[in-house]
Every structure is written in structure tokens, then in C-alpha cells.
Design a protein around this motif. Structure first.
Motif, PDB file in Angstrom:
ATOM      1  N   MET A 117       0.807  -1.218   0.000  1.00 18.05           N
ATOM      2  CA  MET A 117       0.000   0.000   0.000  1.00 18.05           C
ATOM      3  C   MET A 117       0.842   1.270   0.000  1.00 18.05           C
ATOM      4  O   MET A 117       0.324   2.357  -0.286  1.00 18.05           O
ATOM      5  CB  MET A 117      -0.942   0.007   1.200  1.00 18.05           C
ATOM      6  CG  MET A 117      -2.199  -0.834   1.014  1.00 18.05           C
ATOM      7  SD  MET A 117      -3.286  -0.222  -0.307  1.00 18.05           S
ATOM      8  CE  MET A 117      -3.860   1.321   0.416  1.00 18.05           C
ATOM      9  N   VAL A 120       0.463   3.552  -2.908  1.00 16.83           N
ATOM     10  CA  VAL A 120      -0.676   4.446  -3.109  1.00 16.83           C
ATOM     11  C   VAL A 120      -0.225   5.913  -3.155  1.00 16.83           C
ATOM     12  O   VAL A 120      -0.909   6.763  -3.728  1.00 16.83           O
ATOM     13  CB  VAL A 120      -1.733   4.232  -2.000  1.00 16.83           C
ATOM     14  CG1 VAL A 120      -1.323   4.874  -0.684  1.00 16.83           C
ATOM     15  CG2 VAL A 120      -3.097   4.761  -2.433  1.00 16.83           C
ATOM     16  N   HIS A 172      -8.148  11.421   1.823  1.00 19.60           N
ATOM     17  CA  HIS A 172      -8.076   9.957   1.857  1.00 19.60           C
ATOM     18  C   HIS A 172      -6.623   9.500   1.900  1.00 19.60           C
ATOM     19  O   HIS A 172      -6.268   8.602   2.688  1.00 19.60           O
ATOM     20  CB  HIS A 172      -8.779   9.375   0.633  1.00 19.60           C
ATOM     21  CG  HIS A 172      -8.714   7.882   0.560  1.00 19.60           C
ATOM     22  ND1 HIS A 172      -9.511   7.060   1.325  1.00 19.60           N
ATOM     23  CD2 HIS A 172      -7.926   7.053  -0.173  1.00 19.60           C
ATOM     24  CE1 HIS A 172      -9.213   5.795   1.065  1.00 19.60           C
ATOM     25  NE2 HIS A 172      -8.262   5.771   0.158  1.00 19.60           N
ATOM     26  N   HIS A 175      -5.032   9.980   5.308  1.00 22.74           N
ATOM     27  CA  HIS A 175      -5.423   8.898   6.219  1.00 22.74           C
ATOM     28  C   HIS A 175      -4.621   7.633   5.921  1.00 22.74           C
ATOM     29  O   HIS A 175      -4.197   6.916   6.844  1.00 22.74           O
ATOM     30  CB  HIS A 175      -6.918   8.618   6.096  1.00 22.74           C
ATOM     31  CG  HIS A 175      -7.779   9.527   6.913  1.00 22.74           C
ATOM     32  ND1 HIS A 175      -7.882   9.435   8.282  1.00 22.74           N
ATOM     33  CD2 HIS A 175      -8.605  10.553   6.546  1.00 22.74           C
ATOM     34  CE1 HIS A 175      -8.721  10.359   8.742  1.00 22.74           C
ATOM     35  NE2 HIS A 175      -9.167  11.052   7.698  1.00 22.74           N
ATOM     36  N   GLU A 176      -4.416   7.330   4.652  1.00 24.36           N
ATOM     37  CA  GLU A 176      -3.638   6.141   4.271  1.00 24.36           C
ATOM     38  C   GLU A 176      -2.198   6.257   4.783  1.00 24.36           C
ATOM     39  O   GLU A 176      -1.618   5.274   5.269  1.00 24.36           O
ATOM     40  CB  GLU A 176      -3.635   5.964   2.752  1.00 24.36           C
ATOM     41  CG  GLU A 176      -4.977   5.555   2.162  1.00 24.36           C
ATOM     42  CD  GLU A 176      -5.289   4.077   2.387  1.00 24.36           C
ATOM     43  OE1 GLU A 176      -4.522   3.377   3.092  1.00 24.36           O
ATOM     44  OE2 GLU A 176      -6.319   3.626   1.868  1.00 24.36           O
ATOM     45  N   THR A 179      -2.149   5.496   8.422  1.00 23.54           N
ATOM     46  CA  THR A 179      -2.309   4.058   8.633  1.00 23.54           C
ATOM     47  C   THR A 179      -0.996   3.322   8.382  1.00 23.54           C
ATOM     48  O   THR A 179      -0.582   2.466   9.176  1.00 23.54           O
ATOM     49  CB  THR A 179      -3.413   3.503   7.712  1.00 23.54           C
ATOM     50  OG1 THR A 179      -4.661   4.094   8.069  1.00 23.54           O
ATOM     51  CG2 THR A 179      -3.530   1.981   7.838  1.00 23.54           C
TER      52      THR A 179
END
Length: 215
Positions: A117, A120, A172, A175-176, A179
Motif C-alpha cells: 500500500m 498508493v 483519503h 489517512h492512508e 495508517t
């Protein structure tokens, strides 16, 4: 059709309130903006997000000239302007002092390809921009340098910044990033994680170019 300024201002406020409500950026820390043609709509300095109305959002030129709004724009307006100038695809920016991203930023520790991820954000890692005093042109240029080929970076001794085609996409991604920072921090408690290869990360970056789009 382009958004009317009032609609875009409301979207900036919604993203800013999300920062506070989710704890992504505590109290009044962080800032949010959206590109509106050749100008920037940005959260004002020192106003609680819960108290903002559309008229409170500052509209500024790329050189910082205040075009509308009763308050001074965010102290980080230069960083937002520099990113919009450097990356024409940027339509929204979110800067946050999120907990684990800030821990890594304080330690000047990038987020490596420990998880697919990470791609991203647009590349094999999430870099750390060199430190400079907040609200300065130097910090703006350091952020732009760290964002080359990326859509998010950490800011040394400061926090994180993310951009996207819309303010919602930027939120978004922020937030990623938090995380991923949280997961990486906890993985480090067990030791150094194995990292994915450059080839695998390049594949993941390419897959994210069309992720979520309908054929």
C-alpha cells in the motif's frame, strides 16, 4: 463543470473538520486547501475548524495575495502554493500533524516498501522532506523536492502532507499515510521488516493508477 467557489469552500471545511473529528490532526493543527482556477481556497489561520463557515475560507493568489476572506490564510500557504505550482494535477492538499506519521518524521525515518500500500502515494517509498521552519518558502521547496514522483511525504520534525486531484482524494491519502506509518511503527517493534523489491513496487504503483476506476 467546475465547482462554484461556495461549494469548494464547503468541501475544504468538510475535510478540515474530518482532521479534527478523526484525530488525524489535533486541535487546529494542519491545514486544507483546494485549487480554484488560478487561485487557492485555504483554511484560515487560528480558527477552530468547527467554527468555520464558507465565508471564512481564504482565497489567495499563488503569490499569497489575499483576494477574499476576513482572516489571514494558513501560515503554510507557501507550501500549498508551491505544490500547486509544481504539480498541475494537484487539486487539493491536506497537511496534518498525525500521530505516527509525525513520530517517523521526528526520527527522519521514511516509510519504506514494507507493504504494497505504500505505492498508493505514487512510488516505492514515502520520503521525509528536510526540516525548515514552518510557514517558510524553504519548507515549501523542501516539500516539493520530497514529493517528486509522489503524492505524499513526511515533513521532518513536523508532520505529513498529501495531495490529490480533489480535496477528498488528498484527505483519503493523508489517512492512508497515517495508517501506513502506524503499521510500520508497530512492525519495527518486532524488528526490521522485509521490504518488497523495486520491481514489485513498480507493479503496484502501476496498478494504483487505475485502482477504483470503472472500465
Amino acid at each position: 463543470m467546475a465547482d462554484k467557489p461556495s461549494s469548494l469552500r464547503s468541501r475544504v471545511i468538510a475535510a478540515a473538520r474530518d482532521l479534527a473529528a478523526t484525530g488525524l490532526s489535533p486541535q487546529m493543527s494542519g491545514n486544507v486547501s483546494a485549487r480554484h482556477g488560478d487561485t487557492i481556497l485555504i483554511t484560515p489561520s487560528g480558527i477552530p475548524y468547527t467554527e468555520l463557515s464558507p465565508d471564512d475560507i481564504s482565497e489567495i493568489a499563488m503569490d499569497g495575495e489575499v483576494l477574499a476572506g476576513p482572516h489571514a490564510p494558513s501560515s503554510e500557504w507557501q507550501m500549498h502554493a508551491a505544490i500547486y505550482e509544481a504539480f498541475p494535477e494537484a487539486g487539493g492538499i491536506v497537511h496534518a500533524h498525525s500521530g505516527f506519521a509525525t513520530v517517523l518524521a521526528v526520527m527522519k525515518r521514511e516509510i519504506p516498501p514494507f507493504h504494497y500500500m505504500v505505492a498508493v502515494a505514487g512510488g516505492r517509498n514515502i520520503r521525509v522532506a528536510d526540516y525548515a521552519t514552518f510557514g517558510t518558502a524553504e519548507l515549501a521547496q523542501n516539500a516539493v523536492a520530497a514529493l517528486q514522483g509522489r503524492r505524499a511525504s513526511l515533513l521532518a520534525h513536523h508532520g505529513q502532507i498529501a495531495f490529490g486531484p480533489t480535496v477528498e482524494a488528498a484527505l483519503h491519502l493523508a489517512h492512508e499515510v497515517e495508517t501506513l506509518a502506524t503499521q510500520y511503527f508497530h512492525a519495527l517493534q518486532l524488528g526490521e521488516p522485509d521490504l518488497l523489491s523495486d520491481e514489485e513496487m513498480a507493479l503496484n504503483v502501476e496498478k494504483f493508477r487505475t485502482y477504483g476506476r470503472r472500465p
